[in-house]
Design an enzyme around this catalytic site. Structure first.
Site, PDB file in Angstrom:
ATOM      1  N   HIS A   1      -3.575 -16.394 -20.424  1.00 45.76           N
ATOM      2  CA  HIS A   1      -4.462 -17.389 -19.772  1.00 45.76           C
ATOM      3  C   HIS A   1      -4.813 -16.861 -18.384  1.00 45.76           C
ATOM      4  CE1 HIS A   1      -5.719 -21.734 -18.930  1.00 45.76           C
ATOM      5  NE2 HIS A   1      -6.045 -21.040 -17.846  1.00 45.76           N
TER       6      HIS A   1
ATOM      7  N   HIS B   1      -8.106 -16.243 -15.311  1.00 43.55           N
ATOM      8  CA  HIS B   1      -9.477 -16.382 -14.801  1.00 43.55           C
ATOM      9  C   HIS B   1      -9.840 -15.130 -14.021  1.00 43.55           C
ATOM     10  CE1 HIS B   1      -9.577 -20.685 -15.789  1.00 43.55           C
ATOM     11  NE2 HIS B   1      -8.288 -20.633 -15.497  1.00 43.55           N
TER      12      HIS B   1
ATOM     13  N   LYS C   1     -11.849 -22.616 -26.187  1.00 43.36           N
ATOM     14  CA  LYS C   1     -11.142 -23.413 -25.181  1.00 43.36           C
ATOM     15  C   LYS C   1     -11.733 -24.814 -25.073  1.00 43.36           C
ATOM     16  CE  LYS C   1      -8.489 -24.135 -21.577  1.00 43.36           C
ATOM     17  NZ  LYS C   1      -8.173 -23.421 -20.355  1.00 43.36           N
TER      18      LYS C   1
ATOM     19  N   HIS D   1      -6.960 -27.296 -22.393  1.00 44.57           N
ATOM     20  CA  HIS D   1      -6.589 -27.808 -21.075  1.00 44.57           C
ATOM     21  C   HIS D   1      -6.156 -29.259 -21.306  1.00 44.57           C
ATOM     22  CE1 HIS D   1      -6.778 -27.911 -16.594  1.00 44.57           C
ATOM     23  NE2 HIS D   1      -6.677 -29.192 -16.901  1.00 44.57           N
TER      24      HIS D   1
ATOM     25  N   HIS E   1      -0.869 -23.931 -19.844  1.00 40.90           N
ATOM     26  CA  HIS E   1      -0.208 -24.259 -18.576  1.00 40.90           C
ATOM     27  C   HIS E   1       0.516 -25.611 -18.598  1.00 40.90           C
ATOM     28  CE1 HIS E   1      -4.090 -26.215 -18.176  1.00 40.90           C
ATOM     29  NE2 HIS E   1      -4.717 -25.131 -17.812  1.00 40.90           N
TER      30      HIS E   1
ATOM     31  N   ASP F   1      -2.631 -18.301 -15.684  1.00 42.81           N
ATOM     32  CA  ASP F   1      -3.626 -19.190 -15.075  1.00 42.81           C
ATOM     33  C   ASP F   1      -3.912 -18.783 -13.631  1.00 42.81           C
ATOM     34  OD1 ASP F   1      -5.512 -21.190 -14.904  1.00 42.81           O
ATOM     35  OD2 ASP F   1      -4.073 -22.780 -14.495  1.00 42.81           O
TER      36      ASP F   1
END
Ligand code: NCD
Ligand code: ZN
Length: 343
Positions: A12, A14, A98, A135, A173, A246
């Site tokens: 995970h 970004h 996602k 999420h 997460h 994350d």
């Protein structure tokens, strides 16, 4: 003391887009063999074609000679056709889709308002064997921010797991004991990622020495008891729990603002931060499976063969790292870290 382990994967991450890729990709590629790259760009990555182009830009920012594979994701929307899921599965580079509840986090406004509106996509994913990454927070602004994950688990995730009994789901997460308990008791098709910051920090960190925007993320840091539940899960040896950092960098001025953006930057040394959390729990021997094995197994990927080595040596991360024309403040700025990657 040095610790050598199979090169890990980050399930995970970004990486953002544009000129910041040159700052964000190298430290990740140095540590991780593969990373599942989140699709919450502006505009979001909602097509296989856009994901393919994004992947090329990430590869262009990967240092020569480094073995790093970005695993791409699709951003689910209520207007997506089931054919896009089929296309994604037929591609060899999309590994998950996602689900962002609309309004739950950074760049989620194009996400899903009503999960009932994407039943056709869940069905297509279940049929095709594509992983659903979630999420897991309710976005309703009237809800207590600390209740968003537990309420999502009870009101959205539990019915979804019941209805789509063979859909592979990763609750991303996880931040609460409640979420850990749910994932633990669910079938083998339900797993979870755990971040380094949720293992290292509880909500105390948000208020220590004054309000700290650099400790603000979604889902928000929870109580010490929740943090302990995450440590227990991560170090349990249960293959349902694996590494997903994350790492979510925002420019310094977007964090140090009247309305701080959500996201914590750990990508500069994510593996070292996990090692620190595992060492503090006396469970360093459990790090390799959590970081390098369980995630790949869940996603049906071959385990990696190369290795990385961490040295036990105290060092201080810089106060900020470059982020394109701006800077980002890393988790751990002003503190000492216990492990360092051997170059
Ligand atoms: C992430 C981001 O900034 O993209 N923020 C965060 O607080 N974790 C989005 C997300 O994963 O929720
Ligand atoms: Zn994220």
């Amino acid at each position: 003391m040095a610790l050598t382990l199979t090169r890990p994967d980050d399930f995970h991450l970004h990486l953002r887009d544009g000129d910041v890729l040159a700052d964000l990709v190298p430290p990740v590629a140095e540590r991780f063999s593969r990373a599942l790259v989140m699709p919450n760009l502006t505009p979001p990555v909602t097509t296989v074609a856009a994901a393919g182009e994004y992947r090329e830009r990430i590869l262009a920012a990967t240092p020569a000679g480094v073995d790093f594979t970005p695993l791409m994701t699709l951003y689910l929307t209520e207007t997506m056709a089931a054919s896009e899921i089929k296309k994604a599965t037929a591609s060899d580079f999309i590994h998950a889709a996602k689900l962002y509840p609309a309004g739950a986090t950074t760049n989620s406004s194009a996400g899903v308002r009503d999960v009932g509106a994407i039943t056709h996509l869940f069905e297509a994913m279940q049929d095709a064997g594509l992983v659903l990454a979630i999420h897991g927070e309710l976005a309703n602004p009237s809800l207590d921010p600390y209740e968003r994950e537990p309420r999502f688990v009870d009101e959205v995730l539990a019915p979804l797991v019941e209805r789509f009994a063979s859909l592979r789901i990763v609750l991303e997460h996880v931040s609460t004991q409640h979420a850990v308990d749910f994932v633990t008791q669910a079938g083998p098709n339900v797993a979870a990622t755990i971040t380094a910051h949720h293992l290292l920090c509880s909500r105390r960190a948000l208020f220590a020495g004054g309000l700290s925007p650099h400790h603000y993320c979604r889902p928000i840091l929870q109580t010490e008891a929740d943090r302990e539940a995450l440590i227990a899960a991560a170090t349990s040896g249960n293959p349902k729990f694996f590494l997903g950092s994350d790492s979510a960098p925002h420019p310094r001025d977007k964090k140090e603002s009247g309305h701080a953006a959500a996201g914590i930057y750990t990508g500069y040394a994510a593996l070292e931060l996990y090692a620190q959390a595992f060492a503090e729990a006396g469970a360093l021997g459990r790090l390799e499976n959590f970081a390098s094995r369980f995630g790949a197994d869940f996603y049906g990927l071959e385990p990696n063969s190369a290795e990385v080595t961490l040295e036990e040596t105290s060092w201080q991360p810089p106060a900020e790292y470059p982020l394109g024309q701006q800077t980002v403040v890393p988790l751990g700025a002003g503190e000492s870290l216990r492990y360092r990657l051997r170059p």
